[in-house]
Scaffold this motif. Structure first.
Motif: not given
Length: 249
Positions: A10-14, A29-33, A52-61
């Protein structure tokens, strides 16, 4: 947070987005769901990279039974392991019990309680191999707030109450290797344009019931989550930290 691998749901807002920014640091290193707001998650990822961090976006319901396991596996693969799991995805539902359908009640449980269970089952063995591993679940004041002069959120309260019980059970099962805690936000400001459970008049009434007479900021909740996810919180487990301006005392 340097040299730590972190998955935030739940990292896309709020609060989830604010937590990503609070945990961002050179070497992290962050994985943002996100469930479906890829655009918002990508914006958060960009802000994390600027810190300065690494970040990837992962999608899932996370309502889907197999989604949590896939998400954890993908995050661990892309991050090279997992040190911190923040289970934040969820929503508020203030539908009265008499009007609450089975489907609506089940969706709250699936999104909040079942998601935590499935995430924990998948992440447990990976976290156990991590560096100062932490699980932080985001609960809510609604699991503690049952008053005639206040809005009650039956489905959300049931899900968050179960979440807090599961946090305590996990803390015992996973000690002394992994710490497990929860943060329970109070009434918190929403992002501009985000869905809110109350209308303007409702929010005005809320302020009279908050001892500090203001809404919380997502960043204030995020700092508490970041602390419990840090190496400094090594002797705290099985706790629920309320960040709510005194609503629950």
């Amino acid at each position: 947070m340097a040299d730590r691998s972190i998955l935030i749901t739940g990292a896309s807002s709020g609060i989830g987005a604010a937590t990503a920014r609070a945990m961002a640091a050179p070497g992290a290193r962050l994985a943002l769901h996100a469930r479906n707001n890829r655009e918002g998650a990508e914006r958060v990822a960009a802000s994390v990279r600027e810190l300065g961090a690494e970040a990837v976006v992962l999608m899932a319901d996370l309502v889907e039974p197999e989604a949590a396991g896939r998400l954890v596996a993908e995050a661990a693969d892309k991050l090279g392991g997992l040190d911190v799991l923040v289970s934040n995805a969820g929503f508020a539902d203030r539908t009265p019990v008499a009007q609450l359908t089975d489907e609506a009640f089940a969706r709250s449980q699936d999104t909040i309680l079942w998601a935590l269970l499935r995430l924990a089952r998948a992440a447990g063995p990976i976290l156990a191999q991590g560096n100062a591993p932490r699980l932080v679940a985001v609960s809510s004041f609604v699991a503690h707030n049952f008053r005639t002069d206040s809005t009650v959120f039956p489905a959300s309260a049931a899900a968050k109450g179960g979440l807090e019980a599961l946090v305590k059970a996990l803390a015992l099962e996973w000690a002394p290797v992994v710490t497990v805690n929860a943060v329970a936000p109070g009434y918190t400001q929403k992002d501009a344009g985000a869905h809110a459970a109350l209308d303007a008049k409702g929010w005005e009434a809320v302020l009279t019931r908050i001892p500090m007479r203001r809404l919380g900021l997502p960043a204030e909740v995020a700092e508490a989550i970041a602390f419990l996810g840090s190496v400094k919180a090594g002797y705290i487990t099985g706790q629920v930290l309320h960040v709510d301006g005194g609503v629950v005392v």
